[in-house]
Design a protein around this motif. Structure first.
Motif, PDB file in Angstrom:
ATOM      1  N   SER A  70     -45.784 -25.762   0.612  1.00 57.07           N
ATOM      2  CA  SER A  70     -46.201 -26.493  -0.381  1.00 57.07           C
ATOM      3  C   SER A  70     -44.893 -27.869  -0.586  1.00 57.07           C
ATOM      4  CB  SER A  70     -46.187 -25.980  -1.637  1.00 57.07           C
ATOM      5  OG  SER A  70     -44.956 -25.193  -2.060  1.00 57.07           O
ATOM      6  N   GLU A  71     -43.738 -27.578  -0.095  1.00 59.92           N
ATOM      7  CA  GLU A  71     -42.664 -28.400  -0.373  1.00 59.92           C
ATOM      8  C   GLU A  71     -41.619 -28.297   0.635  1.00 59.92           C
ATOM      9  OE1 GLU A  71     -39.557 -29.540  -3.951  1.00 59.92           O
ATOM     10  OE2 GLU A  71     -41.160 -28.340  -4.325  1.00 59.92           O
ATOM     11  N   LEU A  72     -40.914 -29.271   1.227  1.00 60.07           N
ATOM     12  CA  LEU A  72     -39.943 -29.375   2.161  1.00 60.07           C
ATOM     13  C   LEU A  72     -38.796 -30.377   1.786  1.00 60.07           C
ATOM     14  CD1 LEU A  72     -42.846 -29.389   3.945  1.00 60.07           C
ATOM     15  CD2 LEU A  72     -41.341 -28.880   5.801  1.00 60.07           C
TER      16      LEU A  72
ATOM     17  N   ARG B 232     -39.332 -18.587   0.207  1.00 52.18           N
ATOM     18  CA  ARG B 232     -38.405 -19.929   0.368  1.00 52.18           C
ATOM     19  C   ARG B 232     -37.651 -19.556   1.811  1.00 52.18           C
ATOM     20  NH1 ARG B 232     -33.168 -20.164  -0.918  1.00 52.18           N
ATOM     21  NH2 ARG B 232     -32.223 -22.371  -1.108  1.00 52.18           N
ATOM     22  N   LEU B 233     -37.399 -20.754   2.697  1.00 51.66           N
ATOM     23  CA  LEU B 233     -36.503 -20.500   4.018  1.00 51.66           C
ATOM     24  C   LEU B 233     -35.550 -21.891   3.712  1.00 51.66           C
ATOM     25  CD1 LEU B 233     -39.339 -20.381   6.195  1.00 51.66           C
ATOM     26  CD2 LEU B 233     -37.972 -18.419   5.792  1.00 51.66           C
ATOM     27  N   HIS B 234     -34.009 -21.340   4.219  1.00 53.44           N
ATOM     28  CA  HIS B 234     -33.203 -22.349   3.886  1.00 53.44           C
ATOM     29  C   HIS B 234     -32.364 -22.360   4.972  1.00 53.44           C
ATOM     30  CE1 HIS B 234     -30.466 -24.784   1.529  1.00 53.44           C
ATOM     31  NE2 HIS B 234     -29.444 -23.890   1.573  1.00 53.44           N
TER      32      HIS B 234
ATOM     33  N   ARG C 283     -35.944 -20.868  13.785  1.00 51.25           N
ATOM     34  CA  ARG C 283     -36.351 -19.631  13.101  1.00 51.25           C
ATOM     35  C   ARG C 283     -37.340 -19.893  11.963  1.00 51.25           C
ATOM     36  NH1 ARG C 283     -31.046 -17.803  14.908  1.00 51.25           N
ATOM     37  NH2 ARG C 283     -29.974 -18.746  12.814  1.00 51.25           N
ATOM     38  N   ILE C 284     -36.904 -21.151  11.429  1.00 56.78           N
ATOM     39  CA  ILE C 284     -37.727 -21.472  10.361  1.00 56.78           C
ATOM     40  C   ILE C 284     -39.219 -21.710  10.639  1.00 56.78           C
ATOM     41  CG2 ILE C 284     -38.241 -23.385   8.690  1.00 56.78           C
ATOM     42  CD1 ILE C 284     -35.156 -23.492   8.218  1.00 56.78           C
ATOM     43  N   LYS C 285     -39.293 -22.332  11.841  1.00 57.42           N
ATOM     44  CA  LYS C 285     -40.579 -22.671  12.427  1.00 57.42           C
ATOM     45  C   LYS C 285     -41.534 -21.486  12.787  1.00 57.42           C
ATOM     46  CE  LYS C 285     -44.083 -24.840  14.683  1.00 57.42           C
ATOM     47  NZ  LYS C 285     -45.010 -25.348  13.828  1.00 57.42           N
TER      48      LYS C 285
ATOM     49  N   GLU D 244     -34.902 -27.214   3.330  1.00 56.36           N
ATOM     50  CA  GLU D 244     -35.430 -25.914   2.783  1.00 56.36           C
ATOM     51  C   GLU D 244     -36.868 -26.137   2.608  1.00 56.36           C
ATOM     52  OE1 GLU D 244     -34.789 -24.415  -1.845  1.00 56.36           O
ATOM     53  OE2 GLU D 244     -35.115 -26.559  -1.869  1.00 56.36           O
ATOM     54  N   VAL D 245     -37.598 -25.076   2.797  1.00 54.22           N
ATOM     55  CA  VAL D 245     -39.065 -25.026   3.048  1.00 54.22           C
ATOM     56  C   VAL D 245     -39.339 -24.008   1.792  1.00 54.22           C
ATOM     57  CG1 VAL D 245     -41.128 -24.851   4.453  1.00 54.22           C
ATOM     58  CG2 VAL D 245     -38.971 -25.550   5.521  1.00 54.22           C
TER      59      VAL D 245
END
Length: 314
Positions: A141-143, A244-246, A127-129, A237-238
């Motif tokens: 920008s950050e993972l 933001r996704l977590h 789902r995050i992808k 966390e992305v």
């Protein structure tokens, strides 16, 4: 599948039950190469045991390699030379040169190669992808990714010269996720505590791998093999320019060495179903062979960073 596929399973370790049960659920006919624990599994699941690799290859259409990492290239290349399709547990090989050789051999022989990176099939990670690809959080920008739990029991997992090691065996899952979500890397740095001794990792060990991606994103990946009984926990966390996704598995029930299943869906079943469907239809699976080579290449760079105590540029 429209016909019963004959699958030869090579390996009888911790992950074998997940592969056996998924393959049986998909209607495959399984044979197992004789290994230390193979007869016990074969009796439990009604599987035929085959004594040698040549005989196994004679009797199957697909080889599913779940044996220790150091054995992957030899088995895969032998199967490919005999025209058999290959499913291979991560990592595809202990070194990226060997992984690339397997990919080239499969392409040259016209057979399918399916690297098994099961985290791509955990629903939360999928789902995050999908959300990242849909632009729901803007530019990544950050993972931050983490994967810790009780260490494995077999000694080879800790022997880096035998294809083991915390980064190579465990953290490659999240390295693959970082590449999947943020693209190729420009540099890799790694720290391990405590350090390995003569190429053997401690029984309790943690590491951090930092990836600077070519697109500017930074991934910080934490992994740990801890003491017996430590619950398996994964987190991701992305952070993007607009959101933001977590996900954190801490609230889900874990089962020792393996991460918890999600939403009642077995990721091993989802993964093998995707592979067999791709084989039947001639389509791509969720992971491409070249992507498995990329993940091993980053692992190689991480170990070079540990050895030199400096970042490694791609």
């Amino acid at each position: 599948m429209t016909t019963k596929l004959r699958v030869g399973l090579i390996g009888a370790g911790a992950i074998s039950v997940q592969h056996i049960e998924a393959l049986l659920a998909l209607g495959a006919e399984i044979r197992m190469l004789r290994r230390t624990d193979a007869p016990v599994l074969a009796e439990a699941y009604g599987i035929e045991i085959v004594d040698d690799l040549d005989s196994l290859l004679d009797a199957v259409d697909v080889v599913d390699i779940i044996s220790p990492t150091r054995t992957h290239p030899g088995i895969a290349l032998c199967a490919i030379a005999r025209g058999r399709h290959v499913i291979c547990e991560k990592p595809l090989a202990a070194a990226s040169e060997d992984a690339a050789e397997i990919v080239r051999a499969a392409a040259g022989a016209g057979v399918r190669l399916f690297p098994a990176h099961v985290v791509r099939y955990f629903p939360e990670y999928w789902r995050i992808k999908q959300a990242v690809d849909a632009g729901e959080i803007g530019e990544v920008s950050e993972l931050t990714l983490s994967r810790v739990g009780a260490g494995p029991t077999a000694a080879w997992f800790f022997d880096e010269s035998a294809g083991g090691g915390l980064i190579r065996d465990l953290m490659i899952h999240d390295i693959d996720q970082a590449l999947w979500l943020a693209g190729p890397v420009a540099s890799v740095s790694a720290i391990q505590t405590p350090p390995s001794t003569a190429g053997v990792a401690p029984r309790e060990v943690t590491a951090v791998v930092t990836l600077t991606h070519r697109g500017g994103a930074v991934s910080r990946i934490h992994g740990g093999w801890l003491g017996p009984g430590t619950p398996f926990r994964t987190a991701i966390e992305v952070i993007g320019t607009t959101g933001r996704l977590h996900h954190d598995s801490a609230d889900a029930a874990a089962d020792g060495y393996l991460p918890p299943a999600a939403d009642g869906q077995d990721p091993y079943l989802l993964q093998l179903a995707d592979f067999l469907s791709a084989l039947e239809a001639g389509t791509d699976a969720r992971i491409l062979p070249a992507e498995a080579v990329d993940a091993v290449a980053v692992v190689d760079a991480a170990y070079r960073s540990l050895a030199t105590r400096a970042p490694v540029s791609f």
